[in-house]
Design an enzyme around this catalytic site. Structure first.
Site, PDB file in Angstrom:
ATOM      1  N   ASN A 288       0.853  -1.150   0.115  1.00 21.62           N
ATOM      2  CA  ASN A 288      -0.044   0.071   0.056  1.00 21.62           C
ATOM      3  C   ASN A 288       0.834   1.228  -0.019  1.00 21.62           C
ATOM      4  O   ASN A 288       0.639   2.369  -0.891  1.00 21.62           O
ATOM      5  CB  ASN A 288      -0.900  -0.037   1.382  1.00 21.62           C
ATOM      6  CG  ASN A 288      -2.088  -0.883   1.164  1.00 21.62           C
ATOM      7  OD1 ASN A 288      -2.197  -1.548   0.219  1.00 21.62           O
ATOM      8  ND2 ASN A 288      -2.671  -1.084   2.363  1.00 21.62           N
TER       9      ASN A 288
ATOM     10  N   ARG B 191     -11.448  -4.615 -13.338  1.00 23.24           N
ATOM     11  CA  ARG B 191     -10.328  -5.412 -13.124  1.00 23.24           C
ATOM     12  C   ARG B 191     -11.005  -6.808 -13.223  1.00 23.24           C
ATOM     13  O   ARG B 191     -11.902  -7.039 -12.389  1.00 23.24           O
ATOM     14  CB  ARG B 191      -9.800  -5.107 -11.577  1.00 23.24           C
ATOM     15  CG  ARG B 191      -9.281  -3.877 -11.341  1.00 23.24           C
ATOM     16  CD  ARG B 191      -8.701  -3.700 -10.009  1.00 23.24           C
ATOM     17  NE  ARG B 191      -8.701  -2.226  -9.502  1.00 23.24           N
ATOM     18  CZ  ARG B 191      -7.730  -1.493  -9.975  1.00 23.24           C
ATOM     19  NH1 ARG B 191      -6.584  -1.747 -10.773  1.00 23.24           N
ATOM     20  NH2 ARG B 191      -7.685  -0.036  -9.577  1.00 23.24           N
TER      21      ARG B 191
ATOM     22  N   ARG C  81      -6.102   1.617 -12.678  1.00 14.79           N
ATOM     23  CA  ARG C  81      -4.565   1.876 -12.444  1.00 14.79           C
ATOM     24  C   ARG C  81      -4.085   0.515 -12.024  1.00 14.79           C
ATOM     25  O   ARG C  81      -4.422  -0.238 -11.162  1.00 14.79           O
ATOM     26  CB  ARG C  81      -4.681   2.683 -11.157  1.00 14.79           C
ATOM     27  CG  ARG C  81      -3.010   3.057 -10.859  1.00 14.79           C
ATOM     28  CD  ARG C  81      -3.119   4.016  -9.608  1.00 14.79           C
ATOM     29  NE  ARG C  81      -3.485   5.447 -10.165  1.00 14.79           N
ATOM     30  CZ  ARG C  81      -4.282   6.312  -9.672  1.00 14.79           C
ATOM     31  NH1 ARG C  81      -4.993   5.838  -8.523  1.00 14.79           N
ATOM     32  NH2 ARG C  81      -4.577   7.494 -10.404  1.00 14.79           N
TER      33      ARG C  81
ATOM     34  N   HIS D 113     -16.314   2.708 -14.010  1.00 15.01           N
ATOM     35  CA  HIS D 113     -16.104   2.041 -12.642  1.00 15.01           C
ATOM     36  C   HIS D 113     -17.243   1.165 -12.158  1.00 15.01           C
ATOM     37  O   HIS D 113     -17.110   0.375 -11.360  1.00 15.01           O
ATOM     38  CB  HIS D 113     -15.827   3.074 -11.546  1.00 15.01           C
ATOM     39  CG  HIS D 113     -15.306   2.593 -10.408  1.00 15.01           C
ATOM     40  ND1 HIS D 113     -15.923   2.479  -9.367  1.00 15.01           N
ATOM     41  CD2 HIS D 113     -14.176   1.967 -10.138  1.00 15.01           C
ATOM     42  CE1 HIS D 113     -15.232   1.849  -8.208  1.00 15.01           C
ATOM     43  NE2 HIS D 113     -14.060   1.572  -8.893  1.00 15.01           N
TER      44      HIS D 113
ATOM     45  N   TYR E 216     -12.220  -9.882  -0.588  1.00 14.43           N
ATOM     46  CA  TYR E 216     -12.984  -8.566  -0.654  1.00 14.43           C
ATOM     47  C   TYR E 216     -14.568  -9.021  -0.174  1.00 14.43           C
ATOM     48  O   TYR E 216     -14.994  -9.809  -0.690  1.00 14.43           O
ATOM     49  CB  TYR E 216     -12.989  -7.986  -2.037  1.00 14.43           C
ATOM     50  CG  TYR E 216     -11.627  -7.504  -2.310  1.00 14.43           C
ATOM     51  CD1 TYR E 216     -10.454  -7.739  -1.875  1.00 14.43           C
ATOM     52  CD2 TYR E 216     -11.663  -6.204  -3.191  1.00 14.43           C
ATOM     53  CE1 TYR E 216      -9.414  -7.056  -2.077  1.00 14.43           C
ATOM     54  CE2 TYR E 216     -10.501  -5.745  -3.555  1.00 14.43           C
ATOM     55  CZ  TYR E 216      -9.422  -6.132  -3.125  1.00 14.43           C
ATOM     56  OH  TYR E 216      -8.106  -5.634  -3.254  1.00 14.43           O
TER      57      TYR E 216
ATOM     58  N   ARG F 264     -14.128   2.462   5.667  1.00 14.36           N
ATOM     59  CA  ARG F 264     -12.571   1.773   5.783  1.00 14.36           C
ATOM     60  C   ARG F 264     -11.585   2.504   5.738  1.00 14.36           C
ATOM     61  O   ARG F 264     -10.502   2.309   6.367  1.00 14.36           O
ATOM     62  CB  ARG F 264     -12.569   0.454   4.781  1.00 14.36           C
ATOM     63  CG  ARG F 264     -11.501  -0.508   4.965  1.00 14.36           C
ATOM     64  CD  ARG F 264     -11.358  -1.478   3.691  1.00 14.36           C
ATOM     65  NE  ARG F 264     -10.548  -0.446   2.601  1.00 14.36           N
ATOM     66  CZ  ARG F 264     -10.522  -0.467   1.399  1.00 14.36           C
ATOM     67  NH1 ARG F 264     -11.735  -1.311   0.958  1.00 14.36           N
ATOM     68  NH2 ARG F 264     -10.081  -0.006   0.600  1.00 14.36           N
TER      69      ARG F 264
ATOM     70  N   HIS G 223     -15.274  -3.719   1.335  1.00 15.11           N
ATOM     71  CA  HIS G 223     -15.266  -3.233   0.145  1.00 15.11           C
ATOM     72  C   HIS G 223     -16.706  -2.670  -0.470  1.00 15.11           C
ATOM     73  O   HIS G 223     -16.888  -1.841  -1.262  1.00 15.11           O
ATOM     74  CB  HIS G 223     -14.607  -4.082  -1.039  1.00 15.11           C
ATOM     75  CG  HIS G 223     -14.206  -3.580  -2.181  1.00 15.11           C
ATOM     76  ND1 HIS G 223     -14.881  -3.781  -3.479  1.00 15.11           N
ATOM     77  CD2 HIS G 223     -13.216  -2.604  -2.640  1.00 15.11           C
ATOM     78  CE1 HIS G 223     -14.484  -2.803  -4.399  1.00 15.11           C
ATOM     79  NE2 HIS G 223     -13.521  -2.278  -3.861  1.00 15.11           N
TER      80      HIS G 223
END
Length: 724
Positions: A62, A385, A415, A445, A478, A574, A602
């Site tokens: 991260n 993704r 990304r 998205h 997730y 979160r 998530h």
């Protein structure tokens, strides 16, 4: 005189007075606080040892991404002398100064945690050896390994006028040596780049005890084999992080070619962070600073392990006794009751699936059935993704090869997944899928699938909406929601969204969905205003919301207004949270918590009491792909979907949200000063991850729920004490 400047996040963000910065927490510092919470889980002895190490490695990964993207952006603003304040009233330079200070503390803490975990690992038979511990048979085996497996790959390079300093790629690690040639006592400086294809650790043979050595330790220990005839009088390992953000100009003529070029440029981005061994010789440090960015690079020295994210390799050690007990997700029983026919089950009633407690295989089954069903005429799918080994991609390819009309909206701007998405796009196009890349300046998205099927009464549309990605691997760790419906209103809305992305046809007359960048924020503000209205009418006003980040100043100000009006607000955020809770007269009635545990929270869920306290059957409930950030409202295509089905409504509100509110074993409370305090379980401990691993859902149970009634009903347990 009061000076104003626009916030750097979001083109439609309001003008902010920097003197009013006390209303918001800084986004970047809030992110560092989140990463600290991740790192703190590495200290949590309730977790198995290798899981603690996993948390530490995640905090390292991260950290790298934060510098490569967020810090890189601030550094670019500083170098370009951009006059922009953050929402809390800081200039780019002021933010960088605060980040450097906090990051240094975090790095020191990471190294201290690694020292403790390393000691504990050694007691369980997993050792990471220093150079001084390489003796006897261990030394002999490692020397042979070095000569046979490492030496052929390394390419030392002299640093002199004839050999300029080589390029070090992003996240590249190297060792620099100062040598003396014995024959004439001439000094020479050499650099050895550690190839990215080379594993960071070498594991020695043995089953009872697992012993590891880092490749840089190996290189230093056997440098005499690489540099025969030389004496080493100085050496140091170092690591480079570069600017990795990709910017696409609006006038880009070919998005695919632009991204292929940008991905290559990313490897050569400006050096943002230079990590070096503590105690490095001053001359070597000067060389590195001069060659790798000079005063522009942020420098850090550490006496511990460079690249904490690489510790993930040790987590792969086959020691189930040091890991979480394996968990096998359930497949929804509702689908099984219909003989595995996803369409029949969805046609009968809406279904919500709670990942990772319920298997992502149901999503794959939905797409797989669509690909094989001769009555399915069209499939449309967004892909943000999808992972490197994707059954989703395979299903779309199979559908296209079966002659169906298949459209895939592939987001190239996801990304660090840009290159993989380009590969998937090529494979899909080769199979006959109509691949669309969406908007140049906005990311798509929203996670939506729609399947059009020929049935007795005409065409019927089946839809899937996810709060997370179509990624089989991350779906195991997730927590996300998958919602399936055959509601014709939702089907018509979904078709309009796809037409918007593929043909720029702005959706008109949406029946249930709200989307960004057209109206999602405005509807959210209306919902908050409605709760304010309920309070003013003498009824309860209540808001629950779960998301990953809360940054948008417009929404934050509206929440402050609601709090001041008496609306009770509970937020489960979160990660980044710029809202300041518990401030008298501004946010007295707002509580913010962050949950960090075995699974990564998530899902995005928003609930509004609608004149009653939450939870209640009449509450307005929504799932979404969006966080409450300017980018999600202004620069991304997102969805917000109301949940009307009673059983699904109960599962999401009475189970998922109540469990998040009740969790006290892995929750942190955000205080009004910006610090987080771990919530103490007290006499009634509750772990929402454990709860969902041991209690099946409502929506996926089908008739079995009526027979067993095995799902306990949760009630809200919450302290209403005022903060000091």
């Amino acid at each position: 005189m009061t000076t104003t400047a626009t916030i750097t996040e979001g083109t439609d963000a309001p003008v902010v007075d920097p003197l009013q910065g006390k209303r918001y927490f800084n986004r970047e510092l809030s992110w560092l606080a989140f990463n600290r919470r991740v790192m703190e889980e590495a200290c949590n002895r309730a977790h198995p040892l290798l899981e603690r190490l996993r948390f530490l490695s995640i905090s390292g990964s991260n950290f790298d991404e934060f510098f490569m993207v967020r810090v890189a952006g601030l550094k670019a603003q500083e170098l370009q002398k951009v006059e922009a304040w953050s929402a809390d009233g800081l200039t780019p330079t002021q933010q960088l100064e605060a980040i450097v200070e906090e990051a240094a503390t975090l790095v020191d803490n990471q190294q201290a945690v690694w020292t403790d975990i390393r000691r504990d690992l050694a007691e369980t038979g997993i050792e990471v050896l220093d150079a001084a511990e390489i003796t006897g048979d261990t030394e002999h085996w490692l020397e042979q390994h070095f000569l046979e497996q490492v030496f052929p790959i390394l390419t030392p390079q002299a640093l002199d006028p004839a050999h300029p300093f080589p390029f070090i790629p992003n996240q590249g690690s190297s060792v620099i040596f100062d040598l003396i040639r014995r024959s004439d006592h001439e000094p020479i400086r050499e650099l050895v780049l550690l190839p990215t294809t080379m594993p960071r650790f070498v594991r020695l043979p043995g089953k009872k005890v697992a012993r590891y050595v880092t490749v840089e330790t190996l290189l230093k220990r056997f440098s005499h084999l690489l540099f025969p005839g030389y004496d080493v009088f100085g050496s140091a390992a170092f690591r480079v992080l570069r600017d990795s953000d990709i910017e696409i100009e609006e006038e880009a003529e070919d998005l695919v070619l632009t991204f292929r070029s940008a991905i290559k440029r990313r490897r050569r981005g400006r050096v943002i962070r230079l990590e070096m061994e503590e105690g490095i010789d001053g001359a070597l440090e000067d060389v590195l600073l001069e060659e790798l960015g000079g005063s522009e690079a942020l420098l850090t020295e550490t006496g511990g392990f460079l690249g904490v994210g690489d510790l993930a390799m040790l987590v792969d050690e086959d020691r189930p006794d040091l890991k979480f007990q394996p968990y096998t997700p359930r497949f929804p029983e509702r689908i099984r009751e219909y003989g595995g026919d996803c369409f029949a089950a969805i046609r009968a009633k809406d279904i919500v699936v709670h990942h990772p407690y319920e298997s992502f295989d149901v999503v794959l089954a939905f797409l797989g059935q669509a690909a094989a069903d001769p009555d399915v005429v069209a499939i449309k799918q967004t892909l943000y993704r999808a992972g490197k080994q994707s059954a989703v991609i395979n299903a779309l390819i199979a559908a296209a090869e079966a002659g169906k009309s298949v459209t895939a909206v592939v987001e190239l701007k996801a990304r660090f997944d840009e290159e993989q998405n380009l590969l998937w796009a090529t494979a899909l196009e080769r199979a006959g899928v109509q691949v669309v890349y969406g908007f140049i300046d906005w990311k798509t998205h929203a996670k939506i699938s729609m399947v059009v099927r020929r049935e007795d009464k005409g065409f019927r549309t089946y839809c899937h909406f996810g709060t997370g990605n179509y990624h089989p691997i991350t779906a195991r760790i997730y927590t996300d929601l998958s919602f399936f419906t055959a509601d014709p209103r939702v089907g018509r809305d979904a078709a309009k969204v796809f037409n918007y992305v593929t043909g720029y046809v702005e959706p008109v007359g949406l029946e249930l969905l709200d989307i960004s960048p057209h109206g999602l924020r405005a509807h959210l503000i209306e919902l908050i205003d409605e709760e304010i209205g309920h309070v003013r009418a003498g009824n309860p006003g209540t808001i629950w919301a779960k998301m990953n980040s809360l940054v948008d100043p417009t929404v934050i100000e509206k929440l402050y207004e609601a709090s001041s009006a008496g609306v009770e607000i509970d937020l489960v955020v979160r990660g980044v949270c710029c809202l300041r809770p518990g401030v008298p007269g501004m946010s007295d009635n707002i509580r913010v918590k962050s949950i960090v545990g075995r699974f990564l929270e998530h899902s995005r869920v928003w609930a509004f009491g609608n004149g009653k306290t939450l939870p209640n059957d009449g509450a307005k409930l929504f799932i979404s792909s969006a966080d409450w950030m300017p980018r999600n409202f202004d620069r991304r295509v997102e969805y917000m979907l109301p949940i009307r089905n009673r059983t699904v409504h109960d599962q999401i509100l009475d189970q998922v949200m109540v469990a998040n509110i009740n969790d006290n074993e892995q929750s942190w409370e955000l205080l009004s000063d910006g610090s987080y305090r771990r919530i103490e379980p007290g006499d009634t401990p509750f772990n929402l991850h454990r709860y969902f691993m041991t209690n099946p859902s409502l929506s996926g149970r089908g008739a079995s729920l009526e027979k067993t009634r095995s799902v306990p009903k949760l009630t809200v347990k919450r302290s209403r004490k005022k903060r000091k």
